[in-house]
Design a protein around this motif. Sequence first.
Motif, PDB file in Angstrom:
ATOM      1  N   GLN A  36       0.850  -1.193   0.000  1.00  0.00           N
ATOM      2  CA  GLN A  36       0.000   0.000   0.000  1.00  0.00           C
ATOM      3  C   GLN A  36       0.885   1.243   0.000  1.00  0.00           C
ATOM      4  O   GLN A  36       1.900   1.299   0.695  1.00  0.00           O
ATOM      5  CB  GLN A  36      -0.901   0.018   1.233  1.00  0.00           C
ATOM      6  N   ILE A  37       0.474   2.231  -0.786  1.00  0.00           N
ATOM      7  CA  ILE A  37       1.236   3.475  -0.897  1.00  0.00           C
ATOM      8  C   ILE A  37       0.310   4.651  -0.597  1.00  0.00           C
ATOM      9  O   ILE A  37      -0.776   4.756  -1.163  1.00  0.00           O
ATOM     10  CB  ILE A  37       1.830   3.641  -2.304  1.00  0.00           C
ATOM     11  N   GLU A  38       0.756   5.528   0.287  1.00  0.00           N
ATOM     12  CA  GLU A  38       0.001   6.746   0.607  1.00  0.00           C
ATOM     13  C   GLU A  38       0.936   7.946   0.462  1.00  0.00           C
ATOM     14  O   GLU A  38       1.985   7.995   1.097  1.00  0.00           O
ATOM     15  CB  GLU A  38      -0.540   6.686   2.038  1.00  0.00           C
TER      16      GLU A  38
ATOM     17  N   ARG B 247       9.066  14.794  -2.216  1.00  0.00           N
ATOM     18  CA  ARG B 247       7.991  13.811  -2.105  1.00  0.00           C
ATOM     19  C   ARG B 247       8.172  13.023  -0.805  1.00  0.00           C
ATOM     20  O   ARG B 247       9.285  12.790  -0.354  1.00  0.00           O
ATOM     21  CB  ARG B 247       8.017  12.816  -3.277  1.00  0.00           C
ATOM     22  N   GLU B 248       7.037  12.619  -0.233  1.00  0.00           N
ATOM     23  CA  GLU B 248       7.076  11.761   0.948  1.00  0.00           C
ATOM     24  C   GLU B 248       5.922  10.770   0.857  1.00  0.00           C
ATOM     25  O   GLU B 248       4.787  11.140   0.520  1.00  0.00           O
ATOM     26  CB  GLU B 248       6.969  12.586   2.229  1.00  0.00           C
ATOM     27  N   TYR B 249       6.219   9.511   1.151  1.00  0.00           N
ATOM     28  CA  TYR B 249       5.221   8.458   1.034  1.00  0.00           C
ATOM     29  C   TYR B 249       5.246   7.568   2.272  1.00  0.00           C
ATOM     30  O   TYR B 249       6.293   7.382   2.904  1.00  0.00           O
ATOM     31  CB  TYR B 249       5.502   7.581  -0.200  1.00  0.00           C
ATOM     32  N   LYS B 250       4.087   7.028   2.571  1.00  0.00           N
ATOM     33  CA  LYS B 250       3.979   5.980   3.576  1.00  0.00           C
ATOM     34  C   LYS B 250       3.754   4.679   2.824  1.00  0.00           C
ATOM     35  O   LYS B 250       2.835   4.573   2.008  1.00  0.00           O
ATOM     36  CB  LYS B 250       2.821   6.247   4.535  1.00  0.00           C
TER      37      LYS B 250
ATOM     38  N   MET C 226      11.920   3.584   9.246  1.00  0.00           N
ATOM     39  CA  MET C 226      11.115   2.381   9.464  1.00  0.00           C
ATOM     40  C   MET C 226      10.392   2.415  10.807  1.00  0.00           C
ATOM     41  O   MET C 226       9.418   1.696  11.028  1.00  0.00           O
ATOM     42  CB  MET C 226      12.015   1.144   9.391  1.00  0.00           C
ATOM     43  N   GLY C 227      10.841   3.269  11.712  1.00  0.00           N
ATOM     44  CA  GLY C 227      10.217   3.295  13.027  1.00  0.00           C
ATOM     45  C   GLY C 227      10.499   2.017  13.791  1.00  0.00           C
ATOM     46  O   GLY C 227      11.513   1.349  13.591  1.00  0.00           O
ATOM     47  N   ASP C 228       9.596   1.642  14.671  1.00  0.00           N
ATOM     48  CA  ASP C 228       9.753   0.417  15.464  1.00  0.00           C
ATOM     49  C   ASP C 228       8.946  -0.700  14.816  1.00  0.00           C
ATOM     50  O   ASP C 228       7.709  -0.660  14.768  1.00  0.00           O
ATOM     51  CB  ASP C 228       9.268   0.642  16.904  1.00  0.00           C
TER      52      ASP C 228
ATOM     53  N   ASN D  26       2.591  -5.823   9.997  1.00  0.00           N
ATOM     54  CA  ASN D  26       2.939  -5.236   8.706  1.00  0.00           C
ATOM     55  C   ASN D  26       4.186  -4.360   8.853  1.00  0.00           C
ATOM     56  O   ASN D  26       4.420  -3.772   9.916  1.00  0.00           O
ATOM     57  CB  ASN D  26       1.799  -4.373   8.166  1.00  0.00           C
ATOM     58  N   LEU D  27       4.950  -4.264   7.775  1.00  0.00           N
ATOM     59  CA  LEU D  27       6.077  -3.347   7.750  1.00  0.00           C
ATOM     60  C   LEU D  27       5.564  -1.995   7.248  1.00  0.00           C
ATOM     61  O   LEU D  27       5.033  -1.891   6.140  1.00  0.00           O
ATOM     62  CB  LEU D  27       7.167  -3.866   6.799  1.00  0.00           C
ATOM     63  N   GLU D  28       5.684  -0.981   8.094  1.00  0.00           N
ATOM     64  CA  GLU D  28       5.267   0.366   7.711  1.00  0.00           C
ATOM     65  C   GLU D  28       6.485   1.296   7.799  1.00  0.00           C
ATOM     66  O   GLU D  28       7.166   1.331   8.822  1.00  0.00           O
ATOM     67  CB  GLU D  28       4.159   0.879   8.631  1.00  0.00           C
ATOM     68  N   TYR D  29       6.736   2.003   6.727  1.00  0.00           N
ATOM     69  CA  TYR D  29       7.852   2.954   6.762  1.00  0.00           C
ATOM     70  C   TYR D  29       7.533   4.151   5.877  1.00  0.00           C
ATOM     71  O   TYR D  29       6.677   4.083   4.993  1.00  0.00           O
ATOM     72  CB  TYR D  29       9.163   2.278   6.336  1.00  0.00           C
ATOM     73  N   THR D  30       8.217   5.254   6.182  1.00  0.00           N
ATOM     74  CA  THR D  30       8.049   6.455   5.361  1.00  0.00           C
ATOM     75  C   THR D  30       9.307   6.653   4.522  1.00  0.00           C
ATOM     76  O   THR D  30      10.426   6.320   4.949  1.00  0.00           O
ATOM     77  CB  THR D  30       7.824   7.712   6.228  1.00  0.00           C
TER      78      THR D  30
END
Length: 517
Positions: A2-4, A13-16, A94-96, A102-106
């Motif tokens: 998923q891309i936000e 540009r910045e994406y989640k 990547m945060g914690d 899920n892997l969530e990163y900006t």
Amino acid sequence: MQIEELLNEGLKREYKIVVEASELDAKLDAVLDEFRATAKIKGFRPGKAPISLLKRMHGDRAKGQVLNEAMQESSAKLFEEKEIRPALRPEVDMGDYEDGKNLEYTLKVEVLPEISVDAFKAPALERWVAEIADADVDAFVERIAGQQKTFKKAAKTVKSTDGDAVLIDFVGSVDGVEFEGGKGEDYQLELGSGSFIPGFEEQLVGVKAGDEKVVKVTFPAEYHSEELKGKDAEFKVTVKEVRRPADAKIDDELAKSLGFDSLDALKESVKGQLENDNKSLTRAHMKRGLLDALAEEYDFDVPPGMVDLEYRQIWEQIKRDAVQSGDAKPEDFEGQDEPADKDEAEEFRSIAERRVRLGLLLSELGVKNNVQVTQEEVNRRIIEEARRFPGQEAQVFEFYQKNEEARAQLRAPIFEEKVVDFVLEMSKLTDKTVSREELEAAVRAIDEEDANPTKSKKAPAKKKAATKKPAAKKTPAKKAPAKTADAEKAPAKKAAAKKPAAKKAPAKKAPAKKSDK
């Protein structure tokens, strides 16, 4: 995946990005399965160890590999879907991460601007051409003769003057103890050459053959030998001869001593060299004219990160030059990440922005017109680099063979020069005949402007906005094209009053002689 999109502002540009846990688990199983095929675990045949055991033994290593690969693959997919051409390496947070989630990163990235060069028209330029006059050749030959200066033995009663040479024996000591390398015999020292430490040569002015003299000096605080730096020393000097300079006579014998058949052959060679020099000077003058014209014609946003990087490189070069010239010490710049003078800082940043813009424009022109750099050209540049490090040629070759980024840095200036040549060939050139002195002065002024950028008071010309068009869809580059490195010379430090640098001595034979840099 998923891309936000979180930010779309200018070239930023910045994406989640979210990669599902199920996809990560599948990748983890695949990696552990690869481990199992080669792992040697006591009690199990190769390829038969259970996954649960492998997770306990290699789980952390495998998870790190999976997360890294997942971010690389998802960011590459993002760039392809969004048609993004990164200007610099993206910033990833990547945060914690929690196991099983899920892997969530900006991902923050600056993109390259779209530059339309379809309607590019090479600017009209003035080409300065200098013809070689007989007087130019004669003057050059006279300089060569001056460099062949010899010294002839003077009468025993002749006292030395500045510019003479003395043939000496010497023994140096500190606190009455001779030091290693402080002894020399039959050493010819030219007085006024500045080749020995400060104060040494001056004390030998006025001596004659047979004189014995004690020369007292102080080694410089930055002298290369820890045992000698800052120490007071005495040199017992015996003067064997005083020698007077005798300039070489300009005749066939001078030419033959330089490897030519005759004076005419020497002059013909000099003329050819001057003609080649003039061509180089003419091109340097035209190149600056071309860059100025392009900078005036094109205006488009440039990635701030690339400007920051160029700005820092300019400032680091300025600091290095200041230290090397003796105008400053490294500690003078401690904690100083940019010039203290705001006007100077703004000037350097403006220069950095101009360079980045010109680099991107030349890169686009080169790509659009299929300008290529061959492997042979890169190899020749690597050979040139290797020759700068005698005895370490193999290490230099190996370094460039294994380092793609280093090869790109060598390729960039080659690419730029080929693009410049390509544009110059398209330009309408108007010849202007000038003297060699005028051409040299013009190029010297360019060099001085590059070396002292803050001295330029000329207001920047208003630029026309670059025509832009929607970019054709293409696979995005994984990194920005190498910025042309030589769009303009890196400026040296701001002009400052220079103080004489202390002279150093080599460790062997004549310790009082300064070392070459």
